[in-house]
Design an enzyme around this catalytic site. Sequence first.
Site, PDB file in Angstrom:
ATOM      1  N   HIS A  72      15.791 -70.400  26.009  1.00 49.32           N
ATOM      2  CA  HIS A  72      16.741 -70.473  27.123  1.00 49.32           C
ATOM      3  C   HIS A  72      17.559 -69.192  27.172  1.00 49.32           C
ATOM      4  CE1 HIS A  72      16.979 -75.069  28.017  1.00 49.32           C
ATOM      5  NE2 HIS A  72      15.733 -74.623  28.000  1.00 49.32           N
ATOM      6  N   TYR A 200      25.885 -78.359  31.799  1.00 49.68           N
ATOM      7  CA  TYR A 200      27.108 -78.994  31.296  1.00 49.68           C
ATOM      8  C   TYR A 200      27.971 -79.292  32.525  1.00 49.68           C
ATOM      9  CZ  TYR A 200      25.992 -77.234  26.595  1.00 49.68           C
ATOM     10  OH  TYR A 200      25.398 -76.975  25.382  1.00 49.68           O
ATOM     11  N   LYS A 296      26.890 -76.672  18.074  1.00 48.92           N
ATOM     12  CA  LYS A 296      27.101 -75.892  16.852  1.00 48.92           C
ATOM     13  C   LYS A 296      26.813 -76.662  15.561  1.00 48.92           C
ATOM     14  CE  LYS A 296      28.098 -72.186  18.887  1.00 48.92           C
ATOM     15  NZ  LYS A 296      26.828 -71.515  19.077  1.00 48.92           N
TER      16      LYS A 296
HETATM   17  C1  PHB Z   1      21.014 -81.875  22.796  1.00 51.52           C
HETATM   18  O1  PHB Z   1      19.982 -81.442  23.338  1.00 51.52           O
HETATM   19  O2  PHB Z   1      21.037 -82.953  22.137  1.00 51.52           O
HETATM   20  C2  PHB Z   1      22.300 -81.085  22.953  1.00 51.52           C
HETATM   21  C3  PHB Z   1      22.249 -79.835  23.555  1.00 51.52           C
HETATM   22  C4  PHB Z   1      23.419 -79.106  23.712  1.00 51.52           C
HETATM   23  C5  PHB Z   1      24.620 -79.642  23.273  1.00 51.52           C
HETATM   24  C6  PHB Z   1      24.665 -80.903  22.654  1.00 51.52           C
HETATM   25  C7  PHB Z   1      23.498 -81.630  22.497  1.00 51.52           C
HETATM   26  O3  PHB Z   1      25.760 -78.928  23.449  1.00 51.52           O
END
Ligand code: PHB
Length: 389
Positions: A72, A200, A296
């Site tokens: 990504h 997000y 993280k």
């Molecule tokens: C996940 O894919 O479980 C995931 C990805 C990014 C995050 C938290 C969880 O910030």
Amino acid sequence: MRSQVVIIGGGPSGLLLGQLLHRKGIDAVVLERKTRDYVLGRIRAGVLETGLVTLMREAGVADRMDAESIVHDGTVIAYGEDQFRVDFVETTGESVVVYGQTELTRDLYDAREACGAKTLFEVDNVVINGADSDAPYVTFTHEGSEKRIDCDFIAGCDGFHGVSRQTIPLTVRTEYEKVYPFGWLGLLSDTPPVHEELIYSNSERGFALCSQRSWTRSRYYIQCSLSDHAEDWSDQMFWDELRRRLPAETAAKLVTGPSIEKSIAPLRSFVTEPMRWGRLFLCGDAAHIVPPTGAKGLNTAASDIHYLYHGLMQFYEEKDSEGIDRYSEKALARIWKAERFSWNTTMMLHRFPDMNGFDLKMQRADLEFLRDNADAQRVFATNYVGLPF
Ligand code: PHB
Ligand code: APR
């Protein structure tokens, strides 16, 4: 029994350390409370920083990750109907890798079994003895009998609920904690991700995250009340709420399907200092927890393992204890920066029960500054792709 290193905990931290040490001829036994299948049944995050990818390659366990992971170059941040992309490569020259922690842990177990390194499963009553002496040893119950392993060092990789942190006296240990007033309800489904990168979302109904495990398996989260239970949420309820928390154009593209897994995780920031007491070293969740917003958790475990692995090798190969003597200082310096980023992104993207109009304006100002300012995006991306080890 004797082993140069005893690793308590067979999660990603313990397994990665064990594999790195094994490749250098250092004898390390892993003591795991559960079964391998139980450990592999845990669904965790899936964004790997370059540092962790490099460590997996150094451990010789990166073939499947390199073949199946997805790179990504950025992420999308949405708020209400607005959304913008932060380009990691343009701002930092780095990217991240999407590869489920479950798969990474599976690869580490497969490698450990292939090389014949010792792992004891279903151990009970682990007790760390003499950590503050030159002759530490670990006692435990295994297959119905009391066992003892004398060792040089103990790596406490036994997670937040393990025994290692509790072994350090309260007179020595200082703990820092912030508990968030909500959880994340996560759903795993064999459906194509709604977008090729993560999204997000800060919506008036709360936080949502669109993530993925592959091009055919998706991972979604919605912020939920701490009084919620996963079984209270039917799949349809989850999908409907997720759609409400995404921009309409994104929600319209969402492909839904039956959940493979659904669970609620609480959110907390936590650090214990120091991360070393005599011959005992804490790594990963045993020493620190982050809210998952910044992805993280596994990546901070990786930097602990990096510092401890190199410190132990400096001791064994050069008879120089500088690396292990500075372990706690170096690990914590990076941990606190990851804690800050995880806390900051959690504050920016979630709706808190006690937020007033001013608080909401501050959140929107944060998001609009990040949207409009290249320096702000570079700072966000620098933290997201991972600070150097
Ligand atoms: C996940 O894919 O479980 C995931 C990805 C990014 C995050 C938290 C969880 O910030
Ligand atoms: N004795 C032996 N094993 C134990 C004990 C004990 N007393 N207590 C816990 N364990 C085991 C657990 O069963 C678990 O398999 O230690 C392991 C700890 O693994 P994790 O909790 O996954 O912690 P860590 O390896 O540091 O990995 C951190 O996991 O929780 C996520 O978000 C976190 O992604 C991060 C990663």
